[in-house]
Design an enzyme around this catalytic site. Structure first.
Site, PDB file in Angstrom:
ATOM      1  N   ARG A  40     -16.118 -29.474  17.954  1.00  0.00           N
ATOM      2  CA  ARG A  40     -16.740 -30.294  16.907  1.00  0.00           C
ATOM      3  C   ARG A  40     -16.668 -31.770  17.301  1.00  0.00           C
ATOM      4  O   ARG A  40     -15.635 -32.211  17.829  1.00  0.00           O
ATOM      5  CB  ARG A  40     -16.015 -30.069  15.575  1.00  0.00           C
ATOM      6  CG  ARG A  40     -16.451 -30.994  14.454  1.00  0.00           C
ATOM      7  CD  ARG A  40     -15.782 -30.622  13.131  1.00  0.00           C
ATOM      8  NE  ARG A  40     -16.268 -31.468  12.069  1.00  0.00           N
ATOM      9  CZ  ARG A  40     -15.676 -32.593  11.640  1.00  0.00           C
ATOM     10  NH1 ARG A  40     -14.540 -32.997  12.191  1.00  0.00           N
ATOM     11  NH2 ARG A  40     -16.202 -33.304  10.670  1.00  0.00           N
ATOM     12  N   HIS A  42      -8.079 -37.700   3.370  1.00  0.00           N
ATOM     13  CA  HIS A  42      -8.904 -36.701   4.043  1.00  0.00           C
ATOM     14  C   HIS A  42      -8.247 -36.300   5.353  1.00  0.00           C
ATOM     15  O   HIS A  42      -7.338 -36.978   5.845  1.00  0.00           O
ATOM     16  CB  HIS A  42     -10.331 -37.231   4.261  1.00  0.00           C
ATOM     17  CG  HIS A  42     -10.414 -38.544   4.961  1.00  0.00           C
ATOM     18  ND1 HIS A  42     -10.101 -39.746   4.357  1.00  0.00           N
ATOM     19  CD2 HIS A  42     -10.765 -38.863   6.233  1.00  0.00           C
ATOM     20  CE1 HIS A  42     -10.264 -40.731   5.217  1.00  0.00           C
ATOM     21  NE2 HIS A  42     -10.659 -40.228   6.366  1.00  0.00           N
ATOM     22  N   ASP A  93      -8.474 -44.288   4.892  1.00  0.00           N
ATOM     23  CA  ASP A  93      -8.931 -45.308   5.831  1.00  0.00           C
ATOM     24  C   ASP A  93      -8.597 -46.685   5.260  1.00  0.00           C
ATOM     25  O   ASP A  93      -8.551 -46.863   4.047  1.00  0.00           O
ATOM     26  CB  ASP A  93     -10.437 -45.169   6.075  1.00  0.00           C
ATOM     27  CG  ASP A  93     -10.783 -43.828   6.733  1.00  0.00           C
ATOM     28  OD1 ASP A  93      -9.923 -43.286   7.454  1.00  0.00           O
ATOM     29  OD2 ASP A  93     -11.887 -43.323   6.507  1.00  0.00           O
ATOM     30  N   HIS A 105      -4.976 -38.711   5.814  1.00  0.00           N
ATOM     31  CA  HIS A 105      -4.885 -40.175   5.813  1.00  0.00           C
ATOM     32  C   HIS A 105      -5.940 -40.757   4.890  1.00  0.00           C
ATOM     33  O   HIS A 105      -6.902 -40.091   4.521  1.00  0.00           O
ATOM     34  CB  HIS A 105      -5.091 -40.726   7.236  1.00  0.00           C
ATOM     35  CG  HIS A 105      -6.488 -40.512   7.769  1.00  0.00           C
ATOM     36  ND1 HIS A 105      -6.927 -39.289   8.245  1.00  0.00           N
ATOM     37  CD2 HIS A 105      -7.549 -41.352   7.891  1.00  0.00           C
ATOM     38  CE1 HIS A 105      -8.187 -39.389   8.637  1.00  0.00           C
ATOM     39  NE2 HIS A 105      -8.599 -40.636   8.418  1.00  0.00           N
TER      40      HIS A 105
HETATM   41  O1  AKG Z   1     -14.126 -36.170  11.888  1.00  0.00           O
HETATM   42  C1  AKG Z   1     -14.244 -36.374  10.678  1.00  0.00           C
HETATM   43  O2  AKG Z   1     -15.003 -35.710   9.983  1.00  0.00           O
HETATM   44  C2  AKG Z   1     -13.406 -37.434   9.992  1.00  0.00           C
HETATM   45  C3  AKG Z   1     -13.197 -38.691  10.782  1.00  0.00           C
HETATM   46  C4  AKG Z   1     -12.252 -39.653  10.110  1.00  0.00           C
HETATM   47  O3  AKG Z   1     -11.651 -39.380   9.100  1.00  0.00           O
HETATM   48  C5  AKG Z   1     -12.019 -40.983  10.706  1.00  0.00           C
HETATM   49  O4  AKG Z   1     -12.590 -41.282  11.795  1.00  0.00           O
HETATM   50  O5  AKG Z   1     -11.273 -41.779  10.094  1.00  0.00           O
HETATM   51 FE   FE2 Z   2     -10.683 -41.196   8.231  1.00  0.00          FE
END
Ligand code: AKG
Ligand code: FE2
Length: 354
Positions: free
Chosen positions: A296, A286, A231, A229
């Site tokens: 994690r 990403h 942001d 996606h």
């Molecule tokens: O967990 C991550 O490293 C990415 C988080 C992410 O892409 C988001 O919260 O939009």
């Molecule tokens: Fe994100």
């Protein structure tokens, strides 16, 4: 009176979509359920390339950030002034929250149109399969939710709230320093009358703190923590701890892992910054992958403009050879457009030349 501008963000649920569901308990599952199975996600690329690590106090920081936003749509910021021990505390509190029994977390489940609280990822609506993750979103004080999560433990409520409030304060300060450099890279100086100080001032920017949790997965190659996606924000600033998982899509290369750098903040360019830069800065695709060794967590600060501000290509980015590519749009309207058009939302706000 609406106490929170963020609550107005148009994360409308889809009545038929997966986003209306509560997370299932992902711990102690022996194999990935069918609804969570992602068929053969593209593996990451083996490459020496990785996003630049930029000292934001470096006299060249503005230039380096501009290059990174063009080439990668992301960079890792160091020397941002947030002490590592605050992230250690925030991470410990994040684990404390997600390690609670599943039914405790469900006490603070987000309603269908809510932004804050516990739930599946905000981007779930765009995907036909569930993701291997859960999230908790905060804006300001999480005291109400903390009292429901730890009803008989006021000292834990206080520790959680104090840490998360401190974390937002520090993330805001660091993100504003980064944004000042980003605006500078776009030729928008601090004294610019038109933009951005006059519009972003008075603490009116909107921001959310999103805690993400990716429990260990028995079959990590058949699941996805967060699907690919971009942001919607100006930037999302992520503290991703020592456990790798975040990957960025680099054109011509493939999925490139973001190596954890202690204390560094990953800065991802979002769609609104892409619009502001008139397409020069790249809003990066990403995803987050999962593993079978370690639970994690990540802490993301999602930062964007005040709700009433329309974002359009900055005047400094426009000339005869570079006509405006996008029509003005508020963050709210853009989120709404994205909930309908998904990855074609940028196309939807493309400037229509008469
Ligand atoms: O967990 C991550 O490293 C990415 C988080 C992410 O892409 C988001 O919260 O939009
Ligand atoms: Fe994100």
């Amino acid at each position: 009176m609406d106490p929170s501008p963020v609550k107005k963000l148009a994360y409308k649920s889809n009545p038929n979509g997966l986003d209306n569901q509560a997370p299932i308990d992902l711990r102690n599952i022996q194999s990935v359920p069918e609804a969570h199975t992602w068929e053969k996600p593209e593996p990451h690329t083996i490459t020496m390339e990785s996003i630049p690590v930029i000292d934001i106090t470096d006299p060249n920081a503005k230039l380096l950030i501009g290059e990174a936003c063009e080439k990668w749509g992301a960079f890792q910021a160091i020397n941002h002034g947030i002490p590592s021990h605050l992230f250690d505390k925030a991470e410990a509190e994040t684990f404390r929250l997600f390690n609670l029994p599943h039914d405790h977390k469900l006490r603070v489940l987000r309603g269908p149109d809510d932004v804050l609280g516990y739930g599946i990822p905000r981007i779930q609506r765009y995907f036909p399969k569930f993701m291997w993750s859960e999230g908790f979103t905060i804006e300001g004080s999480p005291a109400q939710h903390a009292s429901e999560l730890w009803p008989d433990q006021p000292h834990i409520q206080t520790a959680f709230c104090t840490t998360m409030e401190e974390c937002q304060k520090e993330m805001k300060r660091a993100t504003e320093s980064v944004m000042e450099l980003i605006f500078g890279a776009l030729g928008l100086g601090p004294k610019d009358e038109k933009w951005p100080k006059s519009k972003m001032g008075d603490n009116k920017a909107q921001a959310l703190l999103a805690l993400n949790s990716y429990p260990m997965c028995p079959e990590p190659d058949r699941a996805m923590g967060l699907g690919p996606h971009t942001d919607t924000s100006f930037v999302t600033v992520v503290h991703q701890s020592s456990c790798t998982g975040l990957q960025l899509l680099k054109e011509g290369v493939g999925w490139v892992p973001v190596k954890p750098v202690r204390g560094a903040l990953v800065v991802n360019v979002g769609d609104l910054l892409h619009i502001l830069s008139n397409g020069r800065f790249h809003s990066v695709f990403h995803r987050a992958v999962v593993n079978n060794e370690k639970h994690r967590v990540s802490i993301a600060y999602v930062y964007g403009p005040p709700s009433d501000v329309k974002i359009a290509p900055a005047p400094t980015m426009i000339d005869q050879e570079h006509p405006p590519l996008y029509s003005p749009v508020t963050w709210n309207h853009y989120i709404y457009a994205k909930s309908i058009h998904h990855n074609n939302a940028l196309e939807y706000v493309k400037h229509r030349v008469q």
